[in-house]
Write a protein that holds these residues in place. Structure first.
Motif, PDB file in Angstrom:
ATOM      1  N   PHE A   1       0.860  -1.184   0.000  1.00 16.48           N
ATOM      2  CA  PHE A   1       0.000   0.000   0.000  1.00 16.48           C
ATOM      3  C   PHE A   1       0.893   1.230   0.000  1.00 16.48           C
ATOM      4  O   PHE A   1       2.129   1.113  -0.005  1.00 16.48           O
ATOM      5  CB  PHE A   1      -0.966  -0.012   1.187  1.00 16.48           C
ATOM      6  N   ASN A   2       0.281   2.400  -0.006  1.00 14.83           N
ATOM      7  CA  ASN A   2       1.020   3.667  -0.041  1.00 14.83           C
ATOM      8  C   ASN A   2       1.962   3.701  -1.247  1.00 14.83           C
ATOM      9  O   ASN A   2       3.146   4.037  -1.124  1.00 14.83           O
ATOM     10  CB  ASN A   2       1.797   3.878   1.270  1.00 14.83           C
ATOM     11  N   GLU A   3       1.393   3.323  -2.418  1.00 13.44           N
ATOM     12  CA  GLU A   3       2.135   3.329  -3.683  1.00 13.44           C
ATOM     13  C   GLU A   3       3.397   2.466  -3.627  1.00 13.44           C
ATOM     14  O   GLU A   3       4.393   2.751  -4.292  1.00 13.44           O
ATOM     15  CB  GLU A   3       2.494   4.772  -4.089  1.00 13.44           C
ATOM     16  N   GLY A   4       3.341   1.399  -2.836  1.00 13.99           N
ATOM     17  CA  GLY A   4       4.450   0.469  -2.752  1.00 13.99           C
ATOM     18  C   GLY A   4       5.526   0.827  -1.752  1.00 13.99           C
ATOM     19  O   GLY A   4       6.470   0.051  -1.551  1.00 13.99           O
ATOM     20  N   TYR A   5       5.381   1.982  -1.069  1.00 11.87           N
ATOM     21  CA  TYR A   5       6.366   2.364  -0.070  1.00 11.87           C
ATOM     22  C   TYR A   5       6.181   1.586   1.238  1.00 11.87           C
ATOM     23  O   TYR A   5       7.097   1.540   2.069  1.00 11.87           O
ATOM     24  CB  TYR A   5       6.288   3.864   0.228  1.00 11.87           C
ATOM     25  N   ASP A   6       5.022   0.987   1.422  1.00  6.69           N
ATOM     26  CA  ASP A   6       4.747   0.204   2.621  1.00  6.69           C
ATOM     27  C   ASP A   6       4.237  -1.168   2.220  1.00  6.69           C
ATOM     28  O   ASP A   6       3.538  -1.325   1.212  1.00  6.69           O
ATOM     29  CB  ASP A   6       3.721   0.900   3.505  1.00  6.69           C
ATOM     30  N   SER A   7       4.566  -2.168   3.037  1.00 10.58           N
ATOM     31  CA  SER A   7       4.075  -3.524   2.789  1.00 10.58           C
ATOM     32  C   SER A   7       3.925  -4.260   4.110  1.00 10.58           C
ATOM     33  O   SER A   7       4.580  -3.929   5.107  1.00 10.58           O
ATOM     34  CB  SER A   7       5.026  -4.290   1.863  1.00 10.58           C
ATOM     35  N   LEU A   8       3.059  -5.263   4.101  1.00 10.67           N
ATOM     36  CA  LEU A   8       2.858  -6.141   5.243  1.00 10.67           C
ATOM     37  C   LEU A   8       3.106  -7.574   4.795  1.00 10.67           C
ATOM     38  O   LEU A   8       2.642  -7.998   3.734  1.00 10.67           O
ATOM     39  CB  LEU A   8       1.431  -6.013   5.792  1.00 10.67           C
ATOM     40  N   LEU A   9       3.844  -8.321   5.606  1.00  7.53           N
ATOM     41  CA  LEU A   9       4.185  -9.707   5.286  1.00  7.53           C
ATOM     42  C   LEU A   9       3.903 -10.584   6.491  1.00  7.53           C
ATOM     43  O   LEU A   9       4.296 -10.255   7.615  1.00  7.53           O
ATOM     44  CB  LEU A   9       5.667  -9.818   4.906  1.00  7.53           C
ATOM     45  N   PHE A  10       3.235 -11.707   6.242  1.00  8.06           N
ATOM     46  CA  PHE A  10       3.014 -12.718   7.278  1.00  8.06           C
ATOM     47  C   PHE A  10       3.502 -14.057   6.765  1.00  8.06           C
ATOM     48  O   PHE A  10       3.154 -14.484   5.663  1.00  8.06           O
ATOM     49  CB  PHE A  10       1.533 -12.824   7.651  1.00  8.06           C
TER      50      PHE A  10
ATOM     51  N   VAL B   1       9.711   1.757   3.034  1.00 10.90           N
ATOM     52  CA  VAL B   1      10.887   2.019   2.220  1.00 10.90           C
ATOM     53  C   VAL B   1      10.979   3.511   1.942  1.00 10.90           C
ATOM     54  O   VAL B   1      10.035   4.116   1.407  1.00 10.90           O
ATOM     55  CB  VAL B   1      10.829   1.233   0.893  1.00 10.90           C
ATOM     56  N   GLY B   2      12.105   4.133   2.322  1.00 10.79           N
ATOM     57  CA  GLY B   2      12.386   5.520   1.982  1.00 10.79           C
ATOM     58  C   GLY B   2      13.334   5.599   0.806  1.00 10.79           C
ATOM     59  O   GLY B   2      13.663   4.586   0.179  1.00 10.79           O
TER      60      GLY B   2
ATOM     61  N   ASP C   1      16.575   6.332   0.750  1.00 12.04           N
ATOM     62  CA  ASP C   1      17.843   5.663   1.030  1.00 12.04           C
ATOM     63  C   ASP C   1      17.845   5.017   2.410  1.00 12.04           C
ATOM     64  O   ASP C   1      18.871   4.933   3.073  1.00 12.04           O
ATOM     65  CB  ASP C   1      19.016   6.636   0.896  1.00 12.04           C
ATOM     66  N   TRP C   2      16.663   4.579   2.844  1.00 11.66           N
ATOM     67  CA  TRP C   2      16.556   3.890   4.113  1.00 11.66           C
ATOM     68  C   TRP C   2      15.339   2.975   4.117  1.00 11.66           C
ATOM     69  O   TRP C   2      14.419   3.133   3.308  1.00 11.66           O
ATOM     70  CB  TRP C   2      16.474   4.884   5.278  1.00 11.66           C
ATOM     71  N   GLU C   3      15.362   1.983   4.997  1.00 13.33           N
ATOM     72  CA  GLU C   3      14.252   1.037   5.158  1.00 13.33           C
ATOM     73  C   GLU C   3      14.012   0.798   6.644  1.00 13.33           C
ATOM     74  O   GLU C   3      14.972   0.706   7.415  1.00 13.33           O
ATOM     75  CB  GLU C   3      14.561  -0.297   4.469  1.00 13.33           C
ATOM     76  N   LEU C   4      12.748   0.702   7.031  1.00 12.59           N
ATOM     77  CA  LEU C   4      12.385   0.442   8.419  1.00 12.59           C
ATOM     78  C   LEU C   4      11.493  -0.794   8.480  1.00 12.59           C
ATOM     79  O   LEU C   4      10.441  -0.838   7.833  1.00 12.59           O
ATOM     80  CB  LEU C   4      11.653   1.638   9.024  1.00 12.59           C
ATOM     81  N   ARG C   5      11.927  -1.788   9.245  1.00  7.60           N
ATOM     82  CA  ARG C   5      11.156  -3.010   9.441  1.00  7.60           C
ATOM     83  C   ARG C   5      10.749  -3.096  10.908  1.00  7.60           C
ATOM     84  O   ARG C   5      11.596  -2.970  11.800  1.00  7.60           O
ATOM     85  CB  ARG C   5      11.975  -4.243   9.054  1.00  7.60           C
ATOM     86  N   THR C   6       9.468  -3.356  11.154  1.00  2.94           N
ATOM     87  CA  THR C   6       8.953  -3.445  12.512  1.00  2.94           C
ATOM     88  C   THR C   6       8.052  -4.669  12.629  1.00  2.94           C
ATOM     89  O   THR C   6       7.185  -4.884  11.780  1.00  2.94           O
ATOM     90  CB  THR C   6       8.146  -2.180  12.880  1.00  2.94           C
TER      91      THR C   6
END
Length: 375
Positions: free
Chosen positions: A40-49, A75-76, A78-83
């Motif tokens: 979602f968010n034009e591919g900048y965000d994703s959810l994985l299970f 995804v930014g 030049d950075w990525e955040l995984r939570t």
């Protein structure tokens, strides 16, 4: 939302009668590993299970459910955040993964200890021209799984997983942290890492439980500095992993390194034939609670390059201090159809002295055939 995954049936057959009462030669199990993914968010965000569940015919401790991953990724530029809950792999070598310390081993799954439990984390990665730097905060600790009394590939005594011991007063709620820098320099992939927190490898402490001896897992604190290197030089792969680890019992160094050479189209055929060799070293020598303190692994990898993706890996690990201590293995797989795959795994163990880490499983040689369906 994309829904994929796999399910399978596994049959193990042990080649020798068991050492301990209640163990059988045959062991049948089933597993399912569903995956759900959405963006979602034009591919900048994703959810994985990624889930996992296994039911085992013999061993109640091997019947278990786990969340391998439940992850939000942003995804930014030049950075990525995984939570969330995730799996992270560090390392380059074939026979031993010394630097790989983020996830806990799911030891009831496979004897090579490469299956991992999901790890709660926050992971920030900064992507720069001079390399990728990843920071990890790990707020919860996962305990290692062990085979039950009716299972094989286990110690002689019960492992009391209900009553683990911790060096930290925070126990499983101790907040671990880690950082890793990784970069490709020409033909070289280099990783530098540092970890501070609860050791994933427990000591097994002998204690009394209502008059019965049991082994209680003890999880100490450690600080580990790691280096992993992969060099690609034509048909040669040079591999190395080394660590320096500090614990309450002192500090030590360990390393594993070697090569893989692949001959493409051997004897003018369509087959590729690879040769592997790695040396394993641990400066604790015979005081090390692992079998890889002074060992040599040799192996061969065969790629059939057919439409079914058939591959075979054959390996042998010899303890250079004791000729009667060794491990041999075969891993083979191929597709039957677009959705069905078979796997064959065989393991042989030898350890004739009571202080050898392989002594407790010296009669647990087995062959395993698996059928896996991908959906």
């Amino acid at each position: 939302m994309e829904v994929t995954g796999s399910a399978g049936l596994e049959q193990r057959y042990f080649l020798q009668d068991a050492l301990y009462d209640g163990q059988e030669r045959g062991q049948l199990s089933m597993f399912v590993a569903p995956e759900l993914y959405t963006e979602f968010n034009e591919g900048y965000d994703s959810l994985l299970f990624k889930g996992y569940a296994r039911i085992d015919q013999r061993d109640s401790e091997r019947s278990h459910v786990d969340i391998r991953e439940l992850l939000w990724l942003h995804v930014g530029d030049d950075w990525e955040l995984r939570t969330g809950i995730s799996k992270v792999f560090w390392g380059q070598t074939e026979s031993l993964h010394l630097v790989d310390v983020i996830n806990q081993t799911d030891a009831v799954e496979a004897v090579d200890l490469e299956d991992k439990l999901g790890q709660p984390m926050v992971n920030l990665s900064l992507i720069r021209d001079w390399g990728t730097t990843s920071f990890f905060v790990l707020p919860y600790f996962r305990e290692r799984t062990f085979a039950g009394m009716d299972g094989r590939l286990r110690p002689a005594l019960t492992v009391d997983t209900d009553n683990p011991l911790y060096e930290s007063s925070d126990e499983e709620k101790h907040v671990d942290w880690a950082v890793r820098w990784q970069h490709t320099l020409g033909d070289w992939d280099v990783g530098l890492s540092y970890f501070d927190g609860t050791a994933r490898e427990p000591e097994l402490v002998l204690q009394d439980n209502d008059g019965q001896p049991v082994l209680r897992p003890y999880y100490g604190q450690m600080q580990q500095t790691g280096l992993d290197v992969l060099a690609v030089m034509g048909s040669w792969l040079l591999k190395f992993e080394g660590i320096h680890r500090n614990t309450r019992d002192g500090d030590y160094m360990a390393a594993v390194g070697g090569f893989e050479y692949t001959q493409v189209g051997v004897f003018d055929s369509v087959y590729d034939l690879g040769f592997l060799m790695e040396y394993q070293y641990d400066e604790r020598d015979e005081l090390a609670p692992v079998p890889s303190q002074n060992d040599l692994m040799v192996g061969t990898r065969i790629a059939f390059n057919d439409i079914d993706g058939t591959t075979v890996l054959i390996g042998y690990v010899q303890d250079l201090d004791h000729s009667d201590s060794y491990t041999g293995f075969v891993e083979a797989s191929s597709r039957i159809s677009d959705n069905v795959k078979w796997r064959l795994d065989a393991w042989l163990f030898s350890g004739d002295t009571a202080t050898d880490p392989l002594y407790g499983i010296r009669r647990d040689d087995f062959v395993q055939l698996s059928l896996e369906y991908f959906f």
